[in-house]
Design an enzyme around this catalytic site. Sequence first.
Site, PDB file in Angstrom:
ATOM      1  CB  SER A 131      -1.451   0.770   8.355  1.00  0.00           C
ATOM      2  OG  SER A 131      -1.345   0.138   9.606  1.00  0.00           O
ATOM      3  CG  ASP A 132      -3.087  -5.334   5.796  1.00  0.00           C
ATOM      4  OD1 ASP A 132      -3.907  -4.865   4.995  1.00  0.00           O
ATOM      5  OD2 ASP A 132      -3.153  -6.497   6.232  1.00  0.00           O
ATOM      6  CB  SER A 133      -4.936  -5.084  11.052  1.00  0.00           C
ATOM      7  OG  SER A 133      -4.407  -3.884  11.534  1.00  0.00           O
ATOM      8  CE  LYS A 167      -3.681  -2.335   2.547  1.00  0.00           C
ATOM      9  NZ  LYS A 167      -4.366  -2.439   3.851  1.00  0.00           N
ATOM     10  CB  ALA A 188       2.338  -4.415   9.300  1.00  0.00           C
TER      11      ALA A 188
END
Length: 196
Positions: free
Chosen positions: A71-73, A55, A109
């Site tokens: 960001s990613d979860s 991203k 992250a």
Amino acid sequence: MSLILASQSASRRAMLTAAGVPFEATFAGVDEDAAKAALRDLSPRDLADALAELKALKVSARMPGYLVLGSDSLVALEDGSILDKPVDRADAAAHLRLMSGKRHDLWSAAVIAENGQAIWRHVERAKMHVRPLSDAFIETYLDAEWPAISGCVGCYRIEGPGAQLFAKIEGSQFTVLGMPLLNVLDFLRARGELPV
């Protein structure tokens, strides 16, 4: 400040706003399903990191000169399987039954890119202990929270009724909300983007 958030996540926008960080948000335009399929051999931790980087890099490539925060979860069950966002209410109920009475890991992250290069990253884990959930509770919960939680991995908004799902949480609330915010703020201070 020249920070771009590569996300339309309400939770991530709210965290940065509440912390007093000036930023602009933009849609990353990443096909997450295709990316997850291509990266399926990665550990949950590394997958969250790779998606956050994807991203950040995608937006950074079209916005040179800016710091771009991706960001990613993701939710990883004890058996290592990963839960995606629920596709519908029945899927959300199935996810909640899978998590009931068990612990899962929520990985969040954050990657910051500049001029098309990743220059900083941090990944954090929260250990989420879900209390035993009755079918009646799940239905009542979904009556109140669906479709608001349709975009939430794990089917919960910890800042709302989702708190009732848990017996214990080990880790930062910011991580649970979808971004290791304190570490992002440290980086921005080190870069001189925020006051020390």
